[in-house]
Write an enzyme that holds these catalytic residues in place. Sequence first.
Site, PDB file in Angstrom:
ATOM      1  N   VAL A  24       0.836  -1.203   0.000  1.00 51.15           N
ATOM      2  CA  VAL A  24       0.000   0.000   0.000  1.00 51.15           C
ATOM      3  C   VAL A  24       0.872   1.254   0.000  1.00 51.15           C
ATOM      4  CG1 VAL A  24      -1.704   1.297   1.336  1.00 51.15           C
ATOM      5  CG2 VAL A  24      -1.918  -1.180   1.132  1.00 51.15           C
ATOM      6  N   ASP A  43      10.399   3.705   6.359  1.00 54.21           N
ATOM      7  CA  ASP A  43       9.987   2.390   6.867  1.00 54.21           C
ATOM      8  C   ASP A  43      10.937   2.035   8.011  1.00 54.21           C
ATOM      9  OD1 ASP A  43       8.331  -0.157   5.316  1.00 54.21           O
ATOM     10  OD2 ASP A  43       9.690  -0.648   6.960  1.00 54.21           O
ATOM     11  N   PHE A 281     -16.546 -11.162  -8.702  1.00 56.07           N
ATOM     12  CA  PHE A 281     -16.505 -11.826  -7.388  1.00 56.07           C
ATOM     13  C   PHE A 281     -17.563 -12.898  -7.209  1.00 56.07           C
ATOM     14  CE2 PHE A 281     -12.985  -9.927  -5.159  1.00 56.07           C
ATOM     15  CZ  PHE A 281     -12.657  -8.942  -6.074  1.00 56.07           C
ATOM     16  N   CYS A 292      -5.759  -9.416   2.740  1.00 49.73           N
ATOM     17  CA  CYS A 292      -6.819  -8.447   3.031  1.00 49.73           C
ATOM     18  C   CYS A 292      -8.111  -9.108   3.478  1.00 49.73           C
ATOM     19  CB  CYS A 292      -7.051  -7.581   1.807  1.00 49.73           C
ATOM     20  SG  CYS A 292      -5.574  -6.675   1.363  1.00 49.73           S
ATOM     21  N   ARG A 359       0.714 -14.650   1.168  1.00 49.09           N
ATOM     22  CA  ARG A 359       0.110 -14.600   2.502  1.00 49.09           C
ATOM     23  C   ARG A 359      -1.323 -15.145   2.444  1.00 49.09           C
ATOM     24  NH1 ARG A 359       1.346  -8.484   4.000  1.00 49.09           N
ATOM     25  NH2 ARG A 359       0.678  -8.282   1.840  1.00 49.09           N
TER      26      ARG A 359
HETATM   27  C1  UGA Z   1      -8.897  -6.775  -2.049  1.00 47.93           C
HETATM   28  C2  UGA Z   1      -9.989  -5.839  -2.611  1.00 47.93           C
HETATM   29  O1  UGA Z   1     -10.446  -6.328  -3.871  1.00 47.93           O
HETATM   30  C3  UGA Z   1      -9.434  -4.426  -2.778  1.00 47.93           C
HETATM   31  O2  UGA Z   1     -10.464  -3.551  -3.219  1.00 47.93           O
HETATM   32  C4  UGA Z   1      -8.872  -3.945  -1.441  1.00 47.93           C
HETATM   33  O3  UGA Z   1      -8.305  -2.663  -1.549  1.00 47.93           O
HETATM   34  C5  UGA Z   1      -7.811  -4.910  -0.964  1.00 47.93           C
HETATM   35  O4  UGA Z   1      -8.386  -6.231  -0.832  1.00 47.93           O
HETATM   36  C6  UGA Z   1      -7.288  -4.424   0.362  1.00 47.93           C
HETATM   37  O5  UGA Z   1      -8.035  -4.455   1.341  1.00 47.93           O
HETATM   38  O6  UGA Z   1      -6.173  -3.888   0.409  1.00 47.93           O
HETATM   39  P1  UGA Z   1      -6.822  -8.140  -3.088  1.00 47.93           P
HETATM   40  O7  UGA Z   1      -6.636  -8.719  -1.725  1.00 47.93           O
HETATM   41  O8  UGA Z   1      -5.647  -7.644  -3.853  1.00 47.93           O
HETATM   42  O9  UGA Z   1      -7.864  -6.883  -3.017  1.00 47.93           O
HETATM   43  O10 UGA Z   1      -7.469  -9.285  -3.938  1.00 47.93           O
HETATM   44  P2  UGA Z   1      -8.792  -9.532  -4.778  1.00 47.93           P
HETATM   45  O11 UGA Z   1      -8.506  -9.376  -6.202  1.00 47.93           O
HETATM   46  O12 UGA Z   1      -9.927  -8.790  -4.214  1.00 47.93           O
HETATM   47  O13 UGA Z   1      -8.991 -11.094  -4.479  1.00 47.93           O
HETATM   48  C7  UGA Z   1      -9.161 -11.567  -3.147  1.00 47.93           C
HETATM   49  C8  UGA Z   1      -9.276 -13.067  -3.118  1.00 47.93           C
HETATM   50  O14 UGA Z   1     -10.555 -13.463  -3.590  1.00 47.93           O
HETATM   51  C9  UGA Z   1      -8.272 -13.837  -3.975  1.00 47.93           C
HETATM   52  O15 UGA Z   1      -7.810 -14.935  -3.228  1.00 47.93           O
HETATM   53  C10 UGA Z   1      -9.070 -14.309  -5.161  1.00 47.93           C
HETATM   54  O16 UGA Z   1      -8.565 -15.496  -5.718  1.00 47.93           O
HETATM   55  C11 UGA Z   1     -10.431 -14.530  -4.525  1.00 47.93           C
HETATM   56  N1  UGA Z   1     -11.560 -14.440  -5.467  1.00 47.93           N
HETATM   57  C12 UGA Z   1     -11.830 -13.250  -6.084  1.00 47.93           C
HETATM   58  C13 UGA Z   1     -12.370 -15.543  -5.671  1.00 47.93           C
HETATM   59  O17 UGA Z   1     -12.153 -16.631  -5.090  1.00 47.93           O
HETATM   60  N2  UGA Z   1     -13.450 -15.420  -6.510  1.00 47.93           N
HETATM   61  C14 UGA Z   1     -13.745 -14.263  -7.143  1.00 47.93           C
HETATM   62  O18 UGA Z   1     -14.740 -14.221  -7.881  1.00 47.93           O
HETATM   63  C15 UGA Z   1     -12.914 -13.143  -6.929  1.00 47.93           C
END
Ligand code: UGA
Length: 463
Positions: A24, A43, A281, A292, A359
Site C-alpha cells: 500500500v 519504513d 466476485f 486483506c 500470505r
Molecule cells: C482486495 C480488494 O479487492 C481491494 O479492493 C482492497 O483494496 C484490498 O483487498 C485491500 O483491502 O487492500 P486483493 O486482496 O488484492 O484486493 O485481492 P482480490 O482481487 O480482491 O482477491 C481476493 C481473493 O478473492 C483472492 O484470493 C481471489 O482469488 C479470490 N476471489 C476473487 C475468488 O475466489 N473469486 C472471485 O470471484 C474473486
Amino acid sequence: MRDALGLNGAEVFLRISVIGCGYVGLVTGACLSEAGHQVICTDIDAARIAQLQAGEVPIYEEHLGELLDSCRRAQRISFTADAAEAIRASDAIFICVGTPPKESGAADLSAIDHVARQIAREARTPKLVVEKSTVPARTGIELSRALKAYGKDSGVQFRVASNPEFLREGTAILDFFHPDRIVVGVEDEIAAEQLREIYRPILERKFHCPVHDGKCGGNPQATFLVTTINSAELIKHASNSFLALKISYANVIADLCEKIGADVEEVTRAMGLDPRIGAPFLKAGLGFGGFCFPKDIQAFIHLADSVGVDFEMLKATERVNKQRLDRFLDKVHKALWVVKGKKIAVLGLAFKANTDDIRFAPALEVVSRLLAEGAEVRACDPQAIARTRAQFPQVSYHEDPYEALLDADAALLCTEWDLFRTIDWARAAKIMARQLVIDGRNLYAPAKMRELGFEYHCFGRAE
Ligand code: UGA
C-alpha cells in the site's frame, strides 16, 4: 475553500510523507509522486529502504518499478530510514503500516500507535495525518487522542483523516489512477480540501502517466466522497466483507450445483448479468486468500462483536471459505486414493494471479497438507517461487509448467495465472504419469479436458 488554504487558484503540490513501504505504501507513494507531489517514504525496515535507495523494488507489483524509476528521475520521490526526517519534511503524512490480525481476530494496531507517537514527537509544523492502512472504525478517534496527548508540548496542530485504499494487488497502479471513488473521512472542511488538492491531478486528469500508454492519467468520473472518519473506516471493511461474502455465496452455489447436476459457471454468469448483482466476485473455487479479505473479515466480526452486533453472515462467509480447502483435498483424495508417495504438480502458489504474495494463499495450505501426507510436491509459479521456497524447502520448484508436470500423478491448479490457461494439455498428457487434473479455479473446459483423456475434477460443474 482553496483560498482559505492560501492557494489562490494556483497549482499546488503538497509535500507528502508515506510511513510504511509495503504494497500500500509503495503504490501510494509512487502514484502520488507521479501525480506531481513531492513524496518522501520511510519504513522501520532499514534494509528495505536501502534496497529502494539502490533502485530496487522489494515487492512484485506490475508497473511499480517503472513508476518509481520515473519519479526518481523527476526527483519527486526519496526514501529514508529516518522517520523524523520524513515527518518534518511533509505537510501530509500517509500512514501505510501493517495492521495484522491478533490471535483474537482483532486488528493489531500497535504499528499505528507507534507511528502516532513518532509523529507527535517529531512534528514542528501543522500536519494532516491520513490513515491509509485498513483499520477498524473508531481508530481515527484514538489516533487523534494519541497525537494530542503526545504532541501537547509542541502545540502543533494535527488534523486526522481516513482515506481507505481500494487497490487490488496486481492492478494496484491502475486502480490508484482510475478509482471509482475516493473516500475521505474528515473532521473538518480544511482536511477535506487538503485531500481534494492531493487528489486533484487524478480527479482532473492533469498528468500523463508513463505506464499503461498514458491511459491511466486519472479518472474525472471518480466520486470524491467526503464522510465522517468513522464512516470512511467502516466503508473499507464493509466493502471488502461484502466482496468476500459474494465469493462464499458463489461457492455454496457451486456445492449445490455439484449435488443437483447444474453448472456453477452458467448460473453465476446469468446472475452477474443482473446489474443489481454484478458479475465480479462470483467465481467459485478454492476460495479467497491474501492478506486483506481473511484478516479484514476477522477484524470486522470482532468489531461487530465488541459493540454487541452479531454479524452471523460474515461468520458464515469465513466458515464457507475455510471449507473450500477441505472440499478441494477431498477431491484429491477421492481421485488419487493414496497420496503418500505420489508426485503432485501444484500449479500456482500466489494467492491470486499477477502477484508474488503468498500470505494466506490457499495453495500453500494445499502444499503443506500434501507434504504432511507424504506426497512429493513439485510447484510452479511465475512470481511466488522465491517466497515459497523459504517456507517449504523440501518442495521442488519449476518455472516451466511442463517440468513440474513431468511424471506427475496429478496436477492441482491453485492459481489462475495466464501461464496455466495456455498449457497444452495434449502435450502434458503425454508426459504425466497419470492424466489427472484437479482444478481449484474452474479454469478449463471439462469436456475438452475429458476429450484429451484426462480425469478432470473442478468445482460446481456436474460430472
Ligand atoms: C482486495 C480488494 O479487492 C481491494 O479492493 C482492497 O483494496 C484490498 O483487498 C485491500 O483491502 O487492500 P486483493 O486482496 O488484492 O484486493 O485481492 P482480490 O482481487 O480482491 O482477491 C481476493 C481473493 O478473492 C483472492 O484470493 C481471489 O482469488 C479470490 N476471489 C476473487 C475468488 O475466489 N473469486 C472471485 O470471484 C474473486
